[in-house]
Write a protein that holds these residues in place. Structure first.
Motif, PDB file in Angstrom:
ATOM      1  N   GLY A   1       4.334   6.541 -10.396  1.00 30.47           N
ATOM      2  CA  GLY A   1       3.493   6.207 -11.538  1.00 30.47           C
ATOM      3  C   GLY A   1       3.689   7.167 -12.689  1.00 30.47           C
ATOM      4  O   GLY A   1       2.780   7.393 -13.494  1.00 30.47           O
ATOM      5  N   ILE A   2       4.848   7.772 -12.765  1.00 29.76           N
ATOM      6  CA  ILE A   2       5.156   8.627 -13.917  1.00 29.76           C
ATOM      7  C   ILE A   2       6.281   7.994 -14.715  1.00 29.76           C
ATOM      8  O   ILE A   2       6.896   7.034 -14.279  1.00 29.76           O
ATOM      9  N   SER A   3       6.519   8.530 -15.887  1.00 30.83           N
ATOM     10  CA  SER A   3       7.594   7.978 -16.697  1.00 30.83           C
ATOM     11  C   SER A   3       8.925   8.590 -16.267  1.00 30.83           C
ATOM     12  O   SER A   3       8.985   9.686 -15.727  1.00 30.83           O
ATOM     13  N   LYS A   4       9.958   7.821 -16.521  1.00 29.07           N
ATOM     14  CA  LYS A   4      11.291   8.292 -16.154  1.00 29.07           C
ATOM     15  C   LYS A   4      11.599   9.613 -16.867  1.00 29.07           C
ATOM     16  O   LYS A   4      12.281  10.495 -16.333  1.00 29.07           O
ATOM     17  N   ARG A   5      11.068   9.732 -18.084  1.00 27.03           N
ATOM     18  CA  ARG A   5      11.296  10.945 -18.865  1.00 27.03           C
ATOM     19  C   ARG A   5      10.799  12.183 -18.125  1.00 27.03           C
ATOM     20  O   ARG A   5      11.444  13.227 -18.120  1.00 27.03           O
ATOM     21  N   THR A   6       9.644  12.071 -17.529  1.00 23.99           N
ATOM     22  CA  THR A   6       9.071  13.194 -16.799  1.00 23.99           C
ATOM     23  C   THR A   6       9.990  13.599 -15.646  1.00 23.99           C
ATOM     24  O   THR A   6      10.243  14.785 -15.418  1.00 23.99           O
ATOM     25  N   LEU A   7      10.503  12.591 -14.954  1.00 27.38           N
ATOM     26  CA  LEU A   7      11.420  12.892 -13.851  1.00 27.38           C
ATOM     27  C   LEU A   7      12.615  13.691 -14.364  1.00 27.38           C
ATOM     28  O   LEU A   7      13.003  14.706 -13.782  1.00 27.38           O
ATOM     29  N   TYR A   8      13.157  13.224 -15.489  1.00 23.01           N
ATOM     30  CA  TYR A   8      14.333  13.915 -16.032  1.00 23.01           C
ATOM     31  C   TYR A   8      13.983  15.268 -16.634  1.00 23.01           C
ATOM     32  O   TYR A   8      14.868  16.069 -16.902  1.00 23.01           O
TER      33      TYR A   8
END
Lengths: 178, 178
Positions: free
Chosen positions: B31-38
């Motif tokens: 439930g997080i944005s892909k940006r956060t993962l990166y």
DNA sequence: ATTTAGGTACACAGACCTGTGTAACTAGTC
DNA sequence: GACTAGTTACACAGGTCTGTGTACCTAAAT
């Protein structure tokens, strides 16, 4: 043609992985158009199934003594490990990559493993081993264990270690080994 | 956060495969944005490496008798096989999927296999086994063999078969087993 | 010579993938 | 209140993939 496609697919799928190789790559490698490939196989999945089916080979019957046949399995493994083109068991790799979701792939993998176990079992029965079932399973374990270990370590000695263990197990079951 | 990402990546990568799971899927699952993962991992490769590094766990020291510890390994395997979430050895699977081209993945896989072999070897040395090196390799073969077999067959009995074989091998090396 | 079976070239749809860019938002901290 | 660090939404570039559609070609068989 179908055979040329399968031969090339085999090489690429086995060496690089199922998902890593696209149908374009296979067609290009043979020098045919992608359309031709799809004229012979309705989908990539079908090609994968055919690839695995072609890998399902059973050892040809031999009249050598059963114990020798069993141990020769591990010598043959060692030779295959020594090849730089050995990349583990295609069936195990396919299940690892595709997951157990893919039913048909898993089925052929199970069948293959079982056929090898039965091959061991028949020879053990000929040798008069009491628990041929159990020992056949254990030998199959050694085969797959050495394959998995060689896949990551690239060390043909794994086949010799498996053979040593197999000899102990056979001797323990009352089989005379050379 | 980094930990939540790794936990979810672990679950998906392990159950479905490295290539089958995209970063989008992982981010969506948490439930997080892909940006956060990166922001936490520079690339999917880095995430894969971190996933494997986290899987590299060594058994905690125990003061139980060495022979018991060795055999308990197979009981523990059997319990893991019984779980529906067991899908083979993550290191072997990663090598099978990524090929030996990926150097860092292969290295961690080799290190893991070797660490387990050494764990066996140390216990065997404590037991005064003569060829602790060789026997440790053979036990490792049984472990990986049962894992590979269970991966395709989904049969916890493979762990029991491996344990039986291990007991024979230990007894043959002069170790008293229960 | 015409039919037929197969191969070729090539574009394309539609999906998915990794990785980035950007502007806005929300906390907690000074 | 102002600043900061982390997060979000979202679009997008650029690539890959599977699978299809189409028009043309080649060669063998009749």
């Amino acid at each position: 043609m179908k055979d040329r496609i399968l031969t090339t697919a085999d090489k690429l799928f086995y060496l690089q992985g199922l998902r890593a190789v696209g149908v374009d790559t296979i067609a290009a490698e043979i020098g045919i158009s992608k359309r031709t490939l799809y004229n012979h196989f309705p989908s990539k999945d079908a090609l994968i199934s055919a690839y695995l089916a072609r890998r399902f080979v059973t050892p040809r019957p031999s009249d050598k003594p059963p114990a020798e046949q069993i141990l020769a399995t591990f010598d043959s493994l060692e030779r295959r490990f020594a090849s730089k083109d050995f990349r583990g068991c295609p069936f195990v790799n396919a299940v690892a990559e595709l997951g157990s979701a893919d039913r048909s792939v898993r089925k052929i993998a199970i069948d293959f493993k079982e056929s090898r176990r039965l091959w061991f079992r028949n020879l053990l029965v000929q040798l008069g081993v009491k628990d041929a079932e159990g020992l056949a399973t254990q030998l199959a374990l050694l085969v797959d264990g050495s394959i998995a270990q060689d896949l990551v370590r690239n060390d043909p000695a794994m086949a010799r270690a498996a053979k040593q263990a197999a000899m102990v197990l056979l001797a323990n079951a009352g089989v005379k080994v050379g």
